[in-house]
Design an enzyme around this catalytic site. Structure first.
Site, PDB file in Angstrom:
ATOM      1  CG  ASP A 152       3.377  -0.682   5.532  1.00  0.00           C
ATOM      2  OD1 ASP A 152       3.718  -1.835   5.316  1.00  0.00           O
ATOM      3  OD2 ASP A 152       4.262   0.155   5.655  1.00  0.00           O
ATOM      4  CB  SER A 153       5.037  -2.848   9.624  1.00  0.00           C
ATOM      5  OG  SER A 153       5.869  -2.536   8.366  1.00  0.00           O
ATOM      6  CE1 TYR A 210       3.995  -4.437  12.830  1.00  0.00           C
ATOM      7  CE2 TYR A 210       2.133  -5.576  11.232  1.00  0.00           C
ATOM      8  CZ  TYR A 210       2.679  -4.646  12.302  1.00  0.00           C
ATOM      9  OH  TYR A 210       1.309  -3.864  12.821  1.00  0.00           O
ATOM     10  N   GLY A 211       9.109  -7.728  10.156  1.00  0.00           N
ATOM     11  CA  GLY A 211       9.713  -8.792   9.642  1.00  0.00           C
ATOM     12  C   GLY A 211      10.316  -9.830  10.855  1.00  0.00           C
ATOM     13  CB  CYS A 216       2.452  -4.640   5.040  1.00  0.00           C
ATOM     14  SG  CYS A 216       3.559  -5.682   6.372  1.00  0.00           S
ATOM     15  CG  ASN A 217       5.566  -7.518   0.155  1.00  0.00           C
ATOM     16  OD1 ASN A 217       5.622  -8.196  -0.939  1.00  0.00           O
ATOM     17  ND2 ASN A 217       5.695  -6.115  -0.044  1.00  0.00           N
ATOM     18  CB  THR A 218       5.555  -8.846   6.816  1.00  0.00           C
ATOM     19  OG1 THR A 218       7.049  -8.394   6.319  1.00  0.00           O
ATOM     20  CG2 THR A 218       5.734  -9.711   7.978  1.00  0.00           C
ATOM     21  CD  GLU A 260       8.880   2.804   9.414  1.00  0.00           C
ATOM     22  OE1 GLU A 260       8.433   3.531  10.138  1.00  0.00           O
ATOM     23  OE2 GLU A 260       8.237   2.242   8.435  1.00  0.00           O
ATOM     24  CB  CYS A 297       9.745  -5.060   1.819  1.00  0.00           C
ATOM     25  SG  CYS A 297       9.228  -4.003   3.319  1.00  0.00           S
ATOM     26  CB  THR A 298       5.116  -1.464   0.664  1.00  0.00           C
ATOM     27  OG1 THR A 298       5.130  -1.713   1.871  1.00  0.00           O
ATOM     28  CG2 THR A 298       4.152  -2.503  -0.120  1.00  0.00           C
ATOM     29  CG  HIS A 299       9.246  -0.092   4.615  1.00  0.00           C
ATOM     30  ND1 HIS A 299       8.171  -0.899   5.090  1.00  0.00           N
ATOM     31  CD2 HIS A 299       9.413   0.924   5.727  1.00  0.00           C
ATOM     32  CE1 HIS A 299       7.410  -0.739   6.054  1.00  0.00           C
ATOM     33  NE2 HIS A 299       8.257   0.634   6.658  1.00  0.00           N
TER      34      HIS A 299
END
Length: 265
Positions: A10-11, A42-43, A73-75, A152, A184-186
């Site tokens: 993931d980012s 990353y987006g 990570c979706n991005t 984050e 988005c996994t966040h």
């Protein structure tokens, strides 16, 4: 049986929402996780940068001898998952298709909202996957560039996060959506606030959690489940930024003590 670990990339810390679901559904599996928090989010980055960074994460996991890689990570899934999947001999899963499928099953009125990073929304991949499976669906997408920095930084419960989520999701007011994909996994770390803002009548879809069902299917299909109870699990977590910050967020979210190592890619 295959006692090698499952790799997650993931980012940053967002992929921990996927790990939490794996620990719940498949507690006998071992985990290696790499989060690139030093270069998150990353987006807003270019496709070339996302591709380059993701391949570095993939190579890191391959050195850990993983038996499967989950793009948490979706991005990264939107930009480079197809390429990586074709290049590797081990299974590689993304979070987008499982999330799209779950949204179609959940909606009652055929109006689905999608929130994600700028790159995920720009790629239009959720709309594409949803309408490929069910052309009658109406999909409304919204970029939420301020959400990942909030998560984050660990700012997921205070007044600032409530203000940002309320302002960002305002375009969905009166839209008529009854289902919202957290693309988005966040974002599941902000789930209580997001649910409050969109209303309890809107079903939230956690694309990362949905992905773990596919992990389970592939483990069974390829017969590569970890032997249960024979060996103690040694989960390993790595970050490219502060190990202390990552550990604080991870332990609060996962509800258990973990060890985190800072690495340079």
């Amino acid at each position: 049986m295959d006692n090698r670990p499952i790799g997650f990339l993931d980012s940053g810390v967002g992929g921990l929402t996927v790990v939490k679901e794996l620990m719940r559904q498949l507690p006998h599996e071992e985990i290696v996780y790499i989060g690139d928090s030093a270069r998150a989010p990353y987006g807003p980055r270019s496709r070339e940068q996302i591709r380059e960074f993701t391949w570095e994460l993939v190579q890191f996991l391959l050195k850990k001898e993983v038996k499967m890689i989950v793009f948490a990570c979706n991005t990264a899934t939107a930009v480079v998952w197809e390429e990586v999947k074709e290049a590797l001999e081990i299974p590689v899963l993304g979070v987008i298709l499982p999330g799209a499928s779950a949204a179609i099953q959940a909606t009652k009125n055929g109006r689905i909202g999608v929130i994600g990073t700028p790159m995920t929304i720009q790629s239009d991949i959720y709309r594409e996957k949803i309408t490929n499976l069910a052309p009658q669906m109406v999909v409304e997408s919204l970029s939420c560039p301020r959400f990942v920095p909030l998560v984050e930084s660990g700012e997921i419960k205070g007044s600032l996060s409530k203000k940002v989520v309320y302002e960002t999701l305002a375009p969905f007011s009166g839209s008529g959506i009854d289902t919202l994909v957290l693309g988005c996994t966040h974002y599941p770390l902000l789930r209580p606030i997001i649910q409050h803002v969109v209303g309890k009548e809107v079903t939230l879809i956690d694309s990362g959690a949905e992905c773990i069902r596919d992990v389970s299917v592939l483990l069974n299909y390829f017969e590569i489940n970890h032997e249960r109870g024979k060996f103690p699990l040694k989960h390993r977590f790595y970050t490219t930024a502060s190990a202390n910050q990552f550990q604080k967020i991870a332990e609060e979210w996962l509800g258990q003590a973990i060890q985190v190592e800072q690495v340079t890619l």
